[in-house]
Design a protein around this motif. Structure first.
Motif, PDB file in Angstrom:
ATOM      1  N   ALA A 235      39.274  40.568  45.543  1.00 32.65           N
ATOM      2  CA  ALA A 235      38.517  41.363  44.573  1.00 32.65           C
ATOM      3  C   ALA A 235      39.254  41.273  43.242  1.00 32.65           C
ATOM      4  CB  ALA A 235      38.408  42.812  45.035  1.00 32.65           C
ATOM      5  N   PHE A 236      38.808  40.371  42.361  1.00 27.55           N
ATOM      6  CA  PHE A 236      39.514  40.140  41.097  1.00 27.55           C
ATOM      7  C   PHE A 236      39.292  41.293  40.129  1.00 27.55           C
ATOM      8  CE2 PHE A 236      39.244  35.598  42.405  1.00 27.55           C
ATOM      9  CZ  PHE A 236      40.603  35.344  42.377  1.00 27.55           C
ATOM     10  N   HIS A 237      40.375  41.721  39.481  1.00 34.00           N
ATOM     11  CA  HIS A 237      40.328  42.716  38.411  1.00 34.00           C
ATOM     12  C   HIS A 237      41.086  42.142  37.215  1.00 34.00           C
ATOM     13  CE1 HIS A 237      38.947  45.641  41.425  1.00 34.00           C
ATOM     14  NE2 HIS A 237      39.901  45.150  42.211  1.00 34.00           N
ATOM     15  N   TRP A 238      41.015  42.826  36.084  1.00 31.70           N
ATOM     16  CA  TRP A 238      41.702  42.324  34.894  1.00 31.70           C
ATOM     17  C   TRP A 238      43.217  42.270  35.105  1.00 31.70           C
ATOM     18  CZ3 TRP A 238      45.399  45.380  32.697  1.00 31.70           C
ATOM     19  CH2 TRP A 238      45.355  46.740  33.006  1.00 31.70           C
ATOM     20  N   TRP A 239      43.735  43.206  35.967  1.00 31.99           N
ATOM     21  CA  TRP A 239      45.180  43.250  36.195  1.00 31.99           C
ATOM     22  C   TRP A 239      45.641  42.253  37.255  1.00 31.99           C
ATOM     23  CZ3 TRP A 239      45.120  44.611  41.222  1.00 31.99           C
ATOM     24  CH2 TRP A 239      44.133  45.513  41.663  1.00 31.99           C
ATOM     25  N   SER A 240      44.713  41.511  37.866  1.00 29.86           N
ATOM     26  CA  SER A 240      45.094  40.519  38.886  1.00 29.86           C
ATOM     27  C   SER A 240      45.997  39.428  38.306  1.00 29.86           C
ATOM     28  CB  SER A 240      43.845  39.878  39.495  1.00 29.86           C
ATOM     29  OG  SER A 240      43.069  40.836  40.178  1.00 29.86           O
ATOM     30  N   VAL A 241      45.837  39.178  37.005  1.00 30.69           N
ATOM     31  CA  VAL A 241      46.622  38.133  36.348  1.00 30.69           C
ATOM     32  C   VAL A 241      48.112  38.482  36.312  1.00 30.69           C
ATOM     33  CG1 VAL A 241      46.472  38.966  33.951  1.00 30.69           C
ATOM     34  CG2 VAL A 241      46.537  36.508  34.408  1.00 30.69           C
ATOM     35  N   PHE A 242      48.462  39.766  36.487  1.00 30.88           N
ATOM     36  CA  PHE A 242      49.865  40.184  36.485  1.00 30.88           C
ATOM     37  C   PHE A 242      50.496  40.169  37.880  1.00 30.88           C
ATOM     38  CE2 PHE A 242      47.965  42.369  32.781  1.00 30.88           C
ATOM     39  CZ  PHE A 242      48.748  41.808  31.777  1.00 30.88           C
ATOM     40  N   LEU A 243      49.719  39.812  38.894  1.00 32.81           N
ATOM     41  CA  LEU A 243      50.237  39.758  40.266  1.00 32.81           C
ATOM     42  C   LEU A 243      50.849  38.379  40.519  1.00 32.81           C
ATOM     43  CD1 LEU A 243      47.359  41.629  42.119  1.00 32.81           C
ATOM     44  CD2 LEU A 243      49.585  42.539  41.465  1.00 32.81           C
ATOM     45  N   TYR A 260      38.003  24.974  42.119  1.00 32.58           N
ATOM     46  CA  TYR A 260      38.298  24.669  40.717  1.00 32.58           C
ATOM     47  C   TYR A 260      37.795  25.777  39.783  1.00 32.58           C
ATOM     48  CZ  TYR A 260      39.410  19.995  42.403  1.00 32.58           C
ATOM     49  OH  TYR A 260      39.985  18.935  43.071  1.00 32.58           O
ATOM     50  N   SER A 261      37.723  27.002  40.293  1.00 33.06           N
ATOM     51  CA  SER A 261      37.258  28.113  39.468  1.00 33.06           C
ATOM     52  C   SER A 261      38.267  28.409  38.357  1.00 33.06           C
ATOM     53  CB  SER A 261      37.042  29.369  40.320  1.00 33.06           C
ATOM     54  OG  SER A 261      38.263  29.800  40.882  1.00 33.06           O
ATOM     55  N   LEU A 262      37.799  29.117  37.316  1.00 36.96           N
ATOM     56  CA  LEU A 262      38.625  29.389  36.136  1.00 36.96           C
ATOM     57  C   LEU A 262      39.898  30.151  36.493  1.00 36.96           C
ATOM     58  CD1 LEU A 262      39.019  29.375  33.050  1.00 36.96           C
ATOM     59  CD2 LEU A 262      37.671  31.491  32.946  1.00 36.96           C
ATOM     60  N   LEU A 263      39.754  31.227  37.308  1.00 38.22           N
ATOM     61  CA  LEU A 263      40.925  32.045  37.641  1.00 38.22           C
ATOM     62  C   LEU A 263      41.948  31.258  38.463  1.00 38.22           C
ATOM     63  CD1 LEU A 263      39.553  35.627  38.370  1.00 38.22           C
ATOM     64  CD2 LEU A 263      41.378  35.031  36.796  1.00 38.22           C
ATOM     65  N   THR A 264      41.472  30.408  39.351  1.00 35.67           N
ATOM     66  CA  THR A 264      42.390  29.578  40.141  1.00 35.67           C
ATOM     67  C   THR A 264      43.180  28.648  39.235  1.00 35.67           C
ATOM     68  OG1 THR A 264      40.869  29.642  42.036  1.00 35.67           O
ATOM     69  CG2 THR A 264      42.545  27.916  42.044  1.00 35.67           C
ATOM     70  N   MET A 265      42.503  28.055  38.263  1.00 32.95           N
ATOM     71  CA  MET A 265      43.164  27.149  37.313  1.00 32.95           C
ATOM     72  C   MET A 265      44.188  27.907  36.469  1.00 32.95           C
ATOM     73  SD  MET A 265      41.864  24.208  37.986  1.00 32.95           S
ATOM     74  CE  MET A 265      42.290  23.172  36.591  1.00 32.95           C
ATOM     75  N   VAL A 266      43.813  29.125  36.027  1.00 34.02           N
ATOM     76  CA  VAL A 266      44.725  29.947  35.213  1.00 34.02           C
ATOM     77  C   VAL A 266      45.973  30.296  36.012  1.00 34.02           C
ATOM     78  CG1 VAL A 266      45.013  32.215  34.118  1.00 34.02           C
ATOM     79  CG2 VAL A 266      42.938  30.888  33.703  1.00 34.02           C
TER      80      VAL A 266
END
Length: 543
Positions: A235-243, A260-266
């Motif tokens: 369940a992606f949230h904006w704070w997932s990028v800090f995990l 190849y989704s955007l979040l996976t690439m990031v």
């Protein structure tokens, strides 16, 4: 003079160090001396004493516990293809164990200033000295990491394939580099703004804060996934990028599942770029780090605490004799000023604050709860998990040799010392935590729970006595920390049994009897008065 296998392996990467402007031969000589000296040290990883015959390679011999932890990684790393979930949890465990070991065992190496008087007078660059310090820590973290991940990696090689195996090895190396560099950068920032005693205190607080962040982060990570049709779905949230564990789990989804989704690439980019940037930043800040390390040798004036009449009056009520009040003040100062005590106890204090909410919200996610009638406030009993280890630590001190002073005092026995120390622990450490928790729980559950909270407070006083005598009632601050062995650890765990019984009894009385909480509270007060009076019979000297 025998050479080390680790240094022979390091020779294969000589060119990398030379390209970075490091005098490799000098760094190797420094490392050789440090590793030789380490062989002669008594290992303190588990705070236990060793015989002289066991001192050699003591650190490596003590890694068996990480092998056991590694067995828990086998199901996550070796079975299934839900890599984002499986590897996020795996890397969360790996990062937690490596970073807590770094904080507790290697911060003193990273911040060591004792060799400056020798090395700084020689024609050796600060970059080379710091590279040796960095690699010294990295070698031991590699031992730890191998102990933790070797068995899961071998199993995954057969079950998940060679790509999974190579990717995991590379990522574990990146994680180790990232953790050491991140910790060092954090200390560099602290060294920049503080000096003397304040700096040493700040380092303690940062170490405590890191331990708490790791505990909280692990819980947040788990809550980033939801069980849908028996499958874990992110369940992606904006704070997932800090995990951070998610960063290192993403490359598996990209390479093995073709996501190849955007979040996976990031996440994949962050997993590669951030460790490299942190290492580069650390290398750039090395001169500043070495220069500011000198501040650790300085001292700063401590402010004298003003005498407060109200505080003195309350203390006279809590501690009935002059001797008990004196030892209360003494124990309070010891707990406030002794850094090793704070480093061992304060992270547990923070965890005791967090864990009641973890259990409360875990149950609230699974079912709808009516807080106006719920008894979930009894989760506050989890705040007492700190007590066995904290009371155990009260018997120990880094300056235990000064305990001879007790014998010079005109005391018939040590009752006042024991009672004053336990009351100092309760009032200075546990009760502030309890008050904050009580305010929050009253806001959630309403003022109806006040009698129950008062019962919990009195229970904490009773449980403190149970812990103290369960730990063989040492005279406070008379034993070295390295005497805490496995036997004391088992005692700490066993003491959770009476805590569970007290909490269960509270639940039964409060739920089955009208005004049960008030009755239970009154009974507990009477029991406490008797126990605190009778428990401290004449105590012979055990110093």
């Amino acid at each position: 003079m025998t050479d080390f296998k680790t240094l022979q392996l390091l020779d294969k990467f000589r060119i990398i160090f030379i390209k970075m402007g490091i005098d490799y031969e000098m760094m190797r000589k420094i490392l050789h001396i440090k590793l030789t000296m380490d062989e002669r040290k008594i290992p303190t990883l588990f705070n236990q004493t060793k015989k002289k015959d066991d001192q050699k390679y003591g650190y490596i011999k003590s890694l068996w516990i990480y092998v056991l932890f590694g067995l828990m990684l086998i199901p996550l790393m070796s079975f299934g293809q839900n890599y984002l979930f499986q590897m996020s949890i795996s890397y969360a465990m790996i990062i937690f164990l490596i970073m807590t070991s770094l904080i507790s065992d290697f911060s003193s190496v990273l911040l060591d200033v004792r060799d400056r008087s020798i090395l700084s007078t020689k024609p050796i660059s600060a970059k080379t000295i710091n590279a040796a310090k960095f690699m010294h820590i990295f070698i031991y973290l590699t031992y730890l990491t191998v102990a933790l991940t070797a068995i899961p990696l071998l199993v995954s090689l057969f079950n998940q394939g060679i790509v999974f195996f190579i990717l995991t090895v590379l990522e574990i190396i990146l994680i180790n580099l990232f953790i050491v560099a991140l910790t060092a950068i954090l200390y560099i920032v602290i060294l920049r703004f503080f000096d003397g005693e304040k700096l040493k205190d700040m380092i303690n607080y940062v170490q405590i804060g890191l331990s708490l962040m790791l505990m909280i982060g692990y819980q947040v990570l788990i809550r980033s996934f939801e069980l849908v049709n028996l499958d874990m779905v992110v369940a992606f949230h904006w704070w997932s990028v800090f995990l951070i564990p998610m960063w290192f789990a993403a490359p598996y989804e990209l390479l093995l599942n073709g996501d190849y989704s955007l979040l996976t690439m990031v996440f994949c980019i962050l997993a590669i770029i951030i460790p490299i940037i942190s290492i580069w930043l650390y290398i750039k800040l090395v001169p500043t780090f070495e220069r500011n390390l000198q501040k650790l040798l300085g001292t700063s004036k401590s402010k004298k605490e003003k005498n407060n009449r109200l505080k003195s009056s309350l203390l006279a009520i809590v501690c009935r004799t002059h001797e008990e009040r004196a030892f209360y003040r003494f124990a309070s100062l010891m707990m406030k000023q002794e850094r090793e005590f704070k480093l061992k106890v304060y992270p547990s204090l923070g965890f005791s604050f967090i864990i009641p909410f973890i259990f409360m919200f875990t149950f609230s996610r699974s079912e709808q709860i009516d807080y106006s009638v719920s008894m979930g406030y009894l989760n506050i009993y989890f705040s007492m998990l700190i007590m066995p280890s904290a009371v155990l630590m009260l018997g120990h001190s880094a300056k235990y040799k000064a305990a001879w002073i007790y014998k010079t005092l005109p005391l018939k026995d040590y009752r006042d010392l024991q009672k004053g120390s336990l009351k100092a622990f309760l009032i200075k450490l546990y009760i502030p935590l309890y008050i904050v928790l009580s305010i929050i729980f009253c806001y959630i559950y309403g003022l109806r729970i006040i009698p129950d909270l008062l019962a919990v407070l009195v229970t904490s006083c009773l449980f403190t006595i149970i812990c103290y005598f369960g730990m063989s009632s040492k005279i406070p601050f008379t034993k070295p920390y390295d005497e805490i062995g496995d036997a004391q650890g088992w005692k700490t765990i066993l003491l959770f049994i009476p805590l569970g019984m007290l909490a269960g009894l509270h639940y039964l009385i409060a739920s089955q009897i009208t005004f049960g909480s008030i009755i239970y509270f009154i009974i507990l007060i009477l029991i406490n008065l008797i126990i605190w009076k009778l428990a401290f019979k004449r105590t012979e000297s055990i110093i």
